[in-house]
Design an enzyme around this catalytic site. Structure first.
Site, PDB file in Angstrom:
ATOM      1  CG  ASP A   1      -7.352   3.178   9.457  1.00 62.07           C
ATOM      2  OD1 ASP A   1      -7.349   2.115   8.850  1.00 62.07           O
ATOM      3  OD2 ASP A   1      -6.906   4.246   8.999  1.00 62.07           O
TER       4      ASP A   1
ATOM      5  CD1 TRP B   1      -2.708   1.731   0.492  1.00 59.35           C
ATOM      6  CD2 TRP B   1      -1.271   2.525   2.037  1.00 59.35           C
ATOM      7  NE1 TRP B   1      -3.030   3.043   0.749  1.00 59.35           N
ATOM      8  CE2 TRP B   1      -2.169   3.558   1.685  1.00 59.35           C
ATOM      9  CE3 TRP B   1      -0.272   2.788   2.977  1.00 59.35           C
ATOM     10  CZ2 TRP B   1      -2.106   4.827   2.247  1.00 59.35           C
ATOM     11  CZ3 TRP B   1      -0.207   4.063   3.537  1.00 59.35           C
ATOM     12  CH2 TRP B   1      -1.132   5.070   3.173  1.00 59.35           C
TER      13      TRP B   1
ATOM     14  CD  GLU C   1      -4.606  -1.569   2.019  1.00 56.80           C
ATOM     15  OE1 GLU C   1      -3.448  -1.884   2.371  1.00 56.80           O
ATOM     16  OE2 GLU C   1      -5.483  -1.186   2.817  1.00 56.80           O
TER      17      GLU C   1
ATOM     18  CG  HIS D   1      -8.763   1.938   1.972  1.00 56.60           C
ATOM     19  ND1 HIS D   1      -7.532   1.480   1.618  1.00 56.60           N
ATOM     20  CD2 HIS D   1      -8.622   2.455   3.223  1.00 56.60           C
ATOM     21  CE1 HIS D   1      -6.665   1.672   2.598  1.00 56.60           C
ATOM     22  NE2 HIS D   1      -7.310   2.263   3.589  1.00 56.60           N
TER      23      HIS D   1
HETATM   24  C1  RNT Z   1      -3.658   2.722   4.795  1.00 60.48           C
HETATM   25  C2  RNT Z   1      -3.838   1.269   4.501  1.00 60.48           C
HETATM   26  C3  RNT Z   1      -2.756   0.386   5.026  1.00 60.48           C
HETATM   27  C4  RNT Z   1      -2.311   0.762   6.416  1.00 60.48           C
HETATM   28  C5  RNT Z   1      -1.402  -0.240   7.059  1.00 60.48           C
HETATM   29  C6  RNT Z   1      -0.693   0.326   8.246  1.00 60.48           C
HETATM   30  O1  RNT Z   1      -4.752   3.452   4.479  1.00 60.48           O
HETATM   31  O2  RNT Z   1      -5.070   0.817   4.965  1.00 60.48           O
HETATM   32  O3  RNT Z   1      -3.147  -0.927   4.931  1.00 60.48           O
HETATM   33  O4  RNT Z   1      -3.383   0.982   7.263  1.00 60.48           O
HETATM   34  O5  RNT Z   1      -0.553  -0.778   6.130  1.00 60.48           O
HETATM   35 ZN    ZN Z   2      -5.451  -1.302   4.905  1.00 58.90          ZN
END
Ligand code: RNT
Ligand code: ZN
Length: 422
Positions: A299, A188, A229, A265
């Site tokens: 998150d 990511w 990601e 996301h």
């Molecule tokens: C960030 C992504 C990613 C992180 C982690 C720490 O928006 O979601 O996955 O949260 O890698």
């Molecule tokens: Zn993530």
């Protein structure tokens, strides 16, 4: 809670479910097969151990709150994780970030990291009997400070991050090889613009070139798989994200690698639960980052809400659980961090159990008969079936605290261990 009462409640629940044609024993056996990929970064607010004294996370990642007692060293983080694993049923995995390396106190640049910097993690994982997953770390670094990494216009900066990601794949492969359990390494990147870009094409073209170089070296998929990601936006990256969902969907499909879907996301009314059956046909597998979006934050600690239950149902109904990995991705620094983990893990397992207890065949039958009345009636009725009695019994059987009893253990740990941390 009294053991005999838990057993008695379970017996009643077993009968109730049997009347719907659902075998509760089978559901618990299947739940025991599920290994969540538990994220290490809840334990120290995404700080990592590259330098003494954790850096403030950058790249649009923000842990807010200053609850005391966060892990300051690798030893403390492992101690916390062992506590967490003792409070949740089942055998799970740990997802590490590259910034959690064990450099023995000597700084190692990210393009120079090697499997040996993770050997102590691998040894520890072997000792406690868990698998590892991995993540390259493209944030909280001076070379990411202007918001670009793999799509950076400066080729030297791109080279640096490409070298980092290649190193991470090798480390991930070594984890998988030594532990005999396929490691997934996730990519990511934060890359994007706060305000309206003129050139949306260049960064994406550069990102494709960088990714192709990163994934050029073939690795035996039985020891290691790759995932990418995407994201809709980040704080400070509101107008343009290079690695958007569509970008990575196309990339993963065309390169035959795994796609990571983070539930935080997407647009607020878009649901990842609906995406599994749309995407899994075209990629080797889906990695989930289970999270909880709240307004602009992606998150929050995962709770047993509607979307988590919908996601769990789709995972179970797919019949393809071997190609869907369930990772967690949340971080809250405003509450006890051990509790945050335990709440998120237990909620995810509860959602999966509820899904495993669904009389899916009967529901599908009604649907096929176009008896949508029965379908809706049944869906509503099964919501209040006594799944909690099965959950309590499952915890009892697995020798982990039943009900809120885990909180007492966490409070005691806070008094005895966390409060001693400066
Ligand atoms: C960030 C992504 C990613 C992180 C982690 C720490 O928006 O979601 O996955 O949260 O890698
Ligand atoms: Zn993530």
């Amino acid at each position: 809670m009294d053991e005999s009462k838990i057993r008695a409640a379970y017996e009643q629940a077993r009968e109730r479910y049997a009347s719907y044609g659902v075998d509760t024993e089978r559901a618990m056996e299947r739940l025991a097969q599920v290994s969540l990929s538990v994220h290490c970064w809840q334990g120290d607010d995404v700080g990592g151990f590259e330098t003494a004294g954790a850096e403030l996370a950058g790249g649009g990642i923000q842990a807010t709150g200053n609850y005391p007692g966060k892990a300051r060293t690798i030893a403390e983080l492992r101690q916390d994780l062992e506590k967490v694993f003792s409070l949740v049923p089942g055998r799970h995995r740990l997802a590490l970030h590259a910034s959690y390396l064990d450099n023995s106190g000597v700084f190692v640049e990210r393009d120079r990291i090697e499997p040996r910097h993770f050997q102590s993690w691998i040894d520890w994982a072997k000792q406690i009997g868990i698998g590892l997953d991995f993540n390259s770390t493209f944030f909280s670094h001076p070379k990411a400070a202007d918001g670009f990494t793999l799509s950076h216009p400066d080729p030297a900066i791109r080279e640096f991050w490409i070298a980092h990601a290649i190193a991470c794949r090798r480390i991930g492969a070594e984890m998988g090889r030594q532990l005999g359990s396929t490691t997934l390494t996730n990519v990511w990147i934060p890359d994007g613009y706060k305000d309206l870009p003129v050139d949306r094409w260049g960064p994406r073209e550069r990102l494709i070139e960088s990714l192709d170089r990163i994934f050029a070296e073939p690795i035996d998929p039985s020891i290691h798989v790759d995932a990418v990601e995407g994201k809709l936006f980040g704080i400070g990256f509101e107008s343009y994200t290079v690695g958007s969902h569509e970008f990575y969907l196309g990339y993963a499909v065309s390169r035959k690698i795994w796609l990571t879907l983070d539930t935080g996301h997407f647009h607020p009314t878009e649901q990842v639960s609906d995406k599994l059956s749309a995407v899994l046909w075209y990629v080797p597998g889906i990695m989930l980052h289970v999270s909880r979006p709240v307004r602009w934050d992606s998150d929050h600690v995962v709770i047993l809400d509607d979307e988590l239950q919908a996601l769990a149902r789709e995972i179970v109904r797919s019949g393809k659980m071997d190609r869907i990995r369930i990772g967690l991705d949340f971080f809250d620094a405003s509450i006890n961090r051990i509790a945050a983990w335990v709440i998120g893990i237990r909620s995810t397992l509860k959602a999966l159990l509820i899904a495993l207890l669904e009389p899916t065949d009967r529901l599908k039958e009604a649907e096929l008969q176009r008896d949508y009345t029965a379908r809706l009636a049944m869906l509503e009725e099964i919501k209040t079936l006594p799944w909690a009695a099965v959950w309590d019994y499952y915890c009892l059987r697995n020798d982990v605290p039943v009900g809120l009893a885990w909180l007492d253990v966490v409070k005691q740990y806070e008094r005895e261990v966390l409060s001693q941390r400066g």
